[in-house]
Motif scaffolding. Structure first.
Motif, short mmCIF file in Angstrom:
data_model
loop_
_atom_site.label_atom_id
_atom_site.label_comp_id
_atom_site.label_asym_id
_atom_site.label_seq_id
_atom_site.Cartn_x
_atom_site.Cartn_y
_atom_site.Cartn_z
N MET A 19 -38.42 -83.69 27.95
CA MET A 19 -38.88 -83.78 29.33
C MET A 19 -39.32 -85.20 29.68
SD MET A 19 -38.46 -80.80 30.59
CE MET A 19 -39.46 -80.70 32.05
N THR A 20 -39.57 -86.03 28.68
CA THR A 20 -40.00 -87.39 28.96
C THR A 20 -38.82 -88.30 29.31
OG1 THR A 20 -39.90 -87.99 26.63
CG2 THR A 20 -42.03 -87.20 27.49
N GLU A 21 -37.59 -87.88 28.97
CA GLU A 21 -36.42 -88.69 29.28
C GLU A 21 -36.07 -88.57 30.75
OE1 GLU A 21 -33.14 -87.79 26.75
OE2 GLU A 21 -34.40 -87.70 24.98
N GLU A 22 -35.57 -89.66 31.32
CA GLU A 22 -35.16 -89.64 32.72
C GLU A 22 -33.80 -88.96 32.83
OE1 GLU A 22 -35.73 -93.11 35.19
OE2 GLU A 22 -36.72 -94.05 33.49
N VAL A 23 -33.61 -88.24 33.91
CA VAL A 23 -32.33 -87.60 34.17
C VAL A 23 -31.47 -88.58 34.95
CG1 VAL A 23 -31.20 -85.68 35.33
CG2 VAL A 23 -33.38 -85.31 34.19
N CYS A 24 -30.24 -88.77 34.51
CA CYS A 24 -29.35 -89.73 35.16
C CYS A 24 -28.74 -89.10 36.41
CB CYS A 24 -28.26 -90.15 34.19
SG CYS A 24 -27.21 -91.45 34.82
N LYS A 25 -28.92 -89.77 37.54
CA LYS A 25 -28.29 -89.33 38.79
C LYS A 25 -26.94 -90.00 38.89
CE LYS A 25 -31.19 -90.45 42.03
NZ LYS A 25 -32.03 -90.56 43.21
N LYS A 26 -25.89 -89.18 39.01
CA LYS A 26 -24.55 -89.72 39.14
C LYS A 26 -24.39 -90.45 40.46
CE LYS A 26 -22.18 -86.34 36.29
NZ LYS A 26 -21.08 -85.38 36.24
N PRO A 27 -23.55 -91.49 40.49
CA PRO A 27 -23.29 -92.18 41.75
C PRO A 27 -22.65 -91.21 42.76
CG PRO A 27 -22.46 -93.45 39.90
CD PRO A 27 -22.87 -92.12 39.36
N GLN A 28 -22.94 -91.43 44.01
CA GLN A 28 -22.36 -90.61 45.08
C GLN A 28 -21.51 -91.51 45.97
OE1 GLN A 28 -25.76 -88.89 46.97
NE2 GLN A 28 -26.06 -87.38 45.36
N PHE A 29 -20.40 -90.96 46.45
CA PHE A 29 -19.48 -91.68 47.32
C PHE A 29 -19.40 -90.92 48.63
CE2 PHE A 29 -18.19 -91.78 42.88
CZ PHE A 29 -18.26 -93.14 42.62
N ARG A 30 -19.56 -91.65 49.75
CA ARG A 30 -19.53 -90.95 51.05
C ARG A 30 -19.03 -91.88 52.15
NH1 ARG A 30 -24.40 -91.94 54.05
NH2 ARG A 30 -25.79 -93.23 52.83
N ASP A 31 -18.79 -91.29 53.28
CA ASP A 31 -18.39 -92.00 54.50
C ASP A 31 -17.09 -92.78 54.34
OD1 ASP A 31 -20.70 -90.94 55.55
OD2 ASP A 31 -21.84 -92.79 55.42
N PHE A 32 -16.08 -92.16 53.73
CA PHE A 32 -14.75 -92.76 53.65
C PHE A 32 -14.22 -92.85 55.07
CE2 PHE A 32 -10.10 -92.41 52.80
CZ PHE A 32 -9.96 -93.56 52.04
N ASN A 33 -13.80 -94.03 55.50
CA ASN A 33 -13.49 -94.23 56.92
C ASN A 33 -12.09 -93.81 57.36
OD1 ASN A 33 -12.23 -96.45 55.57
ND2 ASN A 33 -12.19 -97.57 57.50
N LEU A 34 -11.14 -93.67 56.43
CA LEU A 34 -9.78 -93.30 56.82
C LEU A 34 -9.61 -91.78 56.81
CD1 LEU A 34 -7.75 -95.95 54.79
CD2 LEU A 34 -8.43 -96.04 57.19
N PRO A 35 -8.73 -91.25 57.68
CA PRO A 35 -8.51 -89.80 57.68
C PRO A 35 -7.77 -89.37 56.42
CG PRO A 35 -7.06 -90.86 59.27
CD PRO A 35 -7.96 -91.92 58.73
N VAL A 36 -8.29 -88.35 55.75
CA VAL A 36 -7.67 -87.80 54.55
C VAL A 36 -6.48 -86.96 54.97
CG1 VAL A 36 -8.07 -86.31 52.55
CG2 VAL A 36 -9.87 -87.85 53.33
N TYR A 37 -5.38 -87.08 54.23
CA TYR A 37 -4.16 -86.33 54.56
C TYR A 37 -4.37 -84.84 54.27
CZ TYR A 37 0.67 -84.88 54.78
OH TYR A 37 1.84 -84.25 55.14
N GLN A 38 -4.05 -84.01 55.27
CA GLN A 38 -4.17 -82.55 55.13
C GLN A 38 -3.06 -81.88 55.92
OE1 GLN A 38 -8.00 -81.04 56.29
NE2 GLN A 38 -9.11 -82.62 55.19
#
Length: 134
Positions: free
Chosen positions: A29-48
């Motif tokens: 419990m004394t160890e820090e938990v690693c927060k994974k990097p987050q990626f957001r707000d991609f500006n181009l439209p994703v193909y669907q």
């Protein structure tokens, strides 16, 4: 005999209290938990499907990465080729910008990004886009 009857419940209470206190400690419990990097707000439209949205040739793409990611560990690829990019950092996020190469015009392209967090864990993300012909 009276002394043992009275001493017995005290020993039981002490044992319960001691075992509860001892099991409450967890060295993990004394160890820090690693927060994974987050990626957001991609500006181009994703193909669907069924929209089949295309992006203009040689468009500039951008997205944000969480501030606990190390900017020097960000890696950006498209079609297994490294893309040149810039990183603008502040205390709230890292903004990544890159220009799509002309060689990708008219193609489907998967943009992939990876980054490491300050504590060492990493994450990845990606977006599929369709680049229009010139």
């Amino acid at each position: 005999m009276k002394v043992t009857k009275m001493f017995s419940p005290l020993l039981f209470i002490a044992a319960v209290l001691f075992s509860g206190t001892a099991s409450a400690y967890d060295p993990g419990m004394t160890e820090e938990v690693c927060k994974k990097p987050q990626f957001r707000d991609f500006n181009l439209p994703v193909y669907q499907e069924p929209e089949k949205t295309e992006v203009p040739p040689e468009s500039t793409l951008s997205f944000m990465v969480s501030p606990w990611a190390k900017p020097d560990t960000i890696k950006l690829t498209a079609k297994n080729q490294n893309l040149e990019f810039t990183v603008e950092s502040n205390s709230s996020f890292h903004r990544v910008k890159a220009k799509l190469p002309a060689a990708f015009n008219g193609q489907y392209v998967r943009i992939n990004v990876t980054a490491k967090a300050e504590l060492g864990c990493y994450d990845k993300n990606g977006w599929l886009i369709k680049i229009a012909d010139k």
